[in-house]
Motif scaffolding. Structure first.
Motif, PDB file in Angstrom:
ATOM      1  N   TYR A 198       0.892  -1.165   0.000  1.00 53.10           N
ATOM      2  CA  TYR A 198       0.000   0.000   0.000  1.00 53.10           C
ATOM      3  C   TYR A 198       0.928   1.212   0.000  1.00 53.10           C
ATOM      4  CZ  TYR A 198      -3.998   2.943   1.481  1.00 53.10           C
ATOM      5  OH  TYR A 198      -4.976   3.893   1.564  1.00 53.10           O
TER       6      TYR A 198
ATOM      7  N   HIS B  76       0.450   7.180   1.679  1.00 55.51           N
ATOM      8  CA  HIS B  76      -0.853   7.844   1.770  1.00 55.51           C
ATOM      9  C   HIS B  76      -1.012   8.421   3.170  1.00 55.51           C
ATOM     10  CE1 HIS B  76      -1.472   3.951   3.623  1.00 55.51           C
ATOM     11  NE2 HIS B  76      -2.459   4.534   4.313  1.00 55.51           N
TER      12      HIS B  76
ATOM     13  N   ASP C  35      -4.032   8.842   6.301  1.00 51.29           N
ATOM     14  CA  ASP C  35      -5.327   8.254   6.663  1.00 51.29           C
ATOM     15  C   ASP C  35      -6.422   9.301   6.768  1.00 51.29           C
ATOM     16  OD1 ASP C  35      -4.188   5.804   6.697  1.00 51.29           O
ATOM     17  OD2 ASP C  35      -4.225   5.533   8.870  1.00 51.29           O
TER      18      ASP C  35
ATOM     19  N   TRP D 144      -0.911   6.067  15.945  1.00 51.96           N
ATOM     20  CA  TRP D 144      -0.438   7.411  15.624  1.00 51.96           C
ATOM     21  C   TRP D 144      -1.628   8.342  15.395  1.00 51.96           C
ATOM     22  CZ3 TRP D 144      -0.431   3.486  11.967  1.00 51.96           C
ATOM     23  CH2 TRP D 144      -1.045   3.757  10.744  1.00 51.96           C
TER      24      TRP D 144
ATOM     25  N   HIS E  76       2.367   7.601   5.370  1.00 54.29           N
ATOM     26  CA  HIS E  76       2.966   6.296   5.663  1.00 54.29           C
ATOM     27  C   HIS E  76       2.659   5.334   4.525  1.00 54.29           C
ATOM     28  CE1 HIS E  76      -1.133   6.435   7.226  1.00 54.29           C
ATOM     29  NE2 HIS E  76      -1.204   5.142   6.929  1.00 54.29           N
TER      30      HIS E  76
HETATM   31 FE   LIG Z   1      -2.936   4.087   6.337  1.00 55.13          FE
END
Ligand SMILES: [Fe+2]
Ligand SMILES: O=C(O)CCC(=O)C(=O)O
Length: 486
Positions: free
Chosen positions: A381, A384, A386, A434, A451
């Motif tokens: 992934y 990006h 969140d 986080w 991340h």
């Molecule tokens: Fe994420």
């Protein structure tokens, strides 16, 4: 069966429990036993022409008890087990051309809420393998908003009758101007009659507006179909955010120092005690290396399987009804499942959420349901965030990510914080936590928290996100005001 948000509802009888399906499955099995060669050839033929349908496959697997050969046939030939054809060899191919500007989903019309069997890009064409009496309808990709033939003002449907037919999604096909319509004839009537308009107002207003108007007129679905009317913070009773300036720091400081959290083995990877190259305090990143048991991890993985893992999507544009298009992600090759319904009730899942409530002091109503992730070989992934700058939807920004590693990974699969130079190795029982927002302004993102999940090199990675919002998430989700119905 629709994913009606977070609540429980009696599922309509699935087609594979119907007499016609059992008949169809028996025909498949018998054909395979008696005439192995021709059936094998036929199945091979299908591989090239149809898109395998993971959702259907997973539903079959979940329900179990289905003969493997029949199951495979039905998976690889979406739509073919809908009716009992007199002879399995009566399947035939038709052609579909999409001249519209929309990427479209093709749904097999199962007299319920439809089942996506394939999708087709704008301008593309596709061969479909079908059986007599199969019916199909077309929607915009990722949402069940039907595409209409604007001249006839009717939903686009097709019902193949003979081999080689060509069906066209016309150039000017578009969603209807009238938003208060039923997307499914019979299912909408049935659900509305059964009182679902009040039970699951978001899903019902968006999908069955006309029937809700008829059977629950006091809900005023015709007015609430407009997302900007339905989803105001006033309507959603959004008042006090769960964090004020300073609360973020206080919480992480407590986790790092208070003896009551020692049992979870906190490990501070970054904190405002450290400074970056510009002399600015660093954001918090912490792991709890002993946060949950193997049994709890297993519950989430099993729950994810029950709910059905699907290739991960990103949220796309929002339509007038407040639905966000789900777009297959290219930056994210993993699969994920939303732990809703039965998954949410599993004891291991309940204890996990309770523990997170206890340590954060934030009630579950602010949480999205667990999103369970599955990464196989080389899946990743990319970088990006969140959250987003300032999330205008009623739940507000995601303020905190509780990320749970549900498995060990032989090699790879680390979570990397790109701007902080932090790598976290997956470890069963570890929670990585986080904030996505800033201590001094919890309604605004912290753009240092980008991340990514590094590719899994060897082994499998299972993990889960519990995203926590600044405001109530549950109420807005029930009212279809969070962009999706997960
Ligand atoms: Fe994420
Ligand atoms: O798998 C990971 O390590 C991170 C996944 C992630 O960031 C996400 O799902 O938003």
């Amino acid at each position: 069966m629709p994913k009606i948000s977070r609540g429980k509802k009696k599922a309509p009888k699935p087609f594979w429990q119907s007499g016609s399906f059992i008949f169809c499955a028996s025909v498949v099995v018998l054909s395979i036993i008696l005439t192995l060669e021709p059936v094998a050839v036929m199945v091979d033929d299908y591989f090239g022409t149809t898109t395998s349908n993971r959702a259907l496959q997973q539903q079959h697997r979940r329900l179990g008890g289905m003969n493997e050969a029949a199951e495979r046939h039905c998976q690889e030939n979406p739509g073919t087990c809908t009716e009992a054809p007199e002879d399995i060899h009566t399947s035939f191919q038709v052609h579909l051309i999409n001249k519209s500007v929309y990427r479209a989903d093709i749904h097999w019309d199962n007299d319920s809420t439809g089942q996506v069997i394939s999708n087709i890009e704008a301008g593309a064409s596709l061969d479909l393998t079908v059986f007599p009496a199969n019916k199909f309808f077309i929607t915009r990709h990722g949402v069940k908003e039907g595409l209409f033939d604007p001249l006839a003002n009717r939903p686009l449907r097709f019902e193949p009758t003979k081999v080689g037919q060509t069906f066209v999604i016309p150039e000017n096909a578009a969603p209807s101007d009238d938003k208060c319509i039923d997307r499914f004839d019979k299912a909408c009537q049935d659900y509305a009659k059964a009182g679902k308009c009040w039970e699951q107002p978001g899903w019902m207003i968006v999908h069955c507006c006309q029937s809700c108007n008829e059977y629950s007129p006091e809900l005023d679905a015709a007015r609430l179909i407009d997302g900007s009317v339905r989803c105001t913070k006033e309507n959603m009773n959004i008042t006090e955010p769960v964090w004020k300036p300073g609360d973020l720091d206080a919480l992480f400081t407590k986790w790092a120092n208070d003896p009551e959290f020692k049992q979870f083995q906190p490990n501070v990877l970054s904190s405002p005690d450290q400074f970056d190259a510009n002399g600015l305090p660093q954001p918090w990143v912490i792991t709890f290396d002993n946060f949950f048991s193997q049994e709890e991890a297993q519950a989430l993985i099993e729950g994810g399987r029950m709910a059905g893992f699907d290739r991960s999507t990103n949220q796309g544009k929002t339509n007038d009804q407040g639905e966000m298009e789900m777009v297959t992600s290219t930056t994210r090759t993993s699969s994920n499942a939303w732990c809703i319904g039965d998954c949410q009730q599993l004891p291991g899942v309940r204890t996990m959420t309770k523990r997170i409530e206890q340590v954060t002091g934030i009630e579950e109503k602010n949480y999205e349901p667990f999103q369970v992730l599955e990464y196989q070989d080389k899946q990743f992934y990319k970088m990006h965030h969140d959250s987003e700058g300032r999330d205008p939807k009623p739940p507000g920004n995601r303020i905190l990510t509780f990320f749970l590693y549900l498995s060990n990974v032989e090699e790879g699969g680390e979570t990397q914080f790109n701007k902080l130079g932090i790598y976290v190795k997956p470890k069963l029982g570890r929670a990585l936590v986080w904030p996505s927002v800033r201590n001094e302004s919890p309604d605004f993102w912290d753009d240092r928290m980008y991340h990514e999940a590094m590719p899994v090199v060897r082994g499998e990675k299972y993990a889960a996100n519990h995203w926590i919002h600044l405001n109530d998430y549950e109420g807005p989700n029930r009212w279809g005001c969070t962009g999706s119905f997960a």
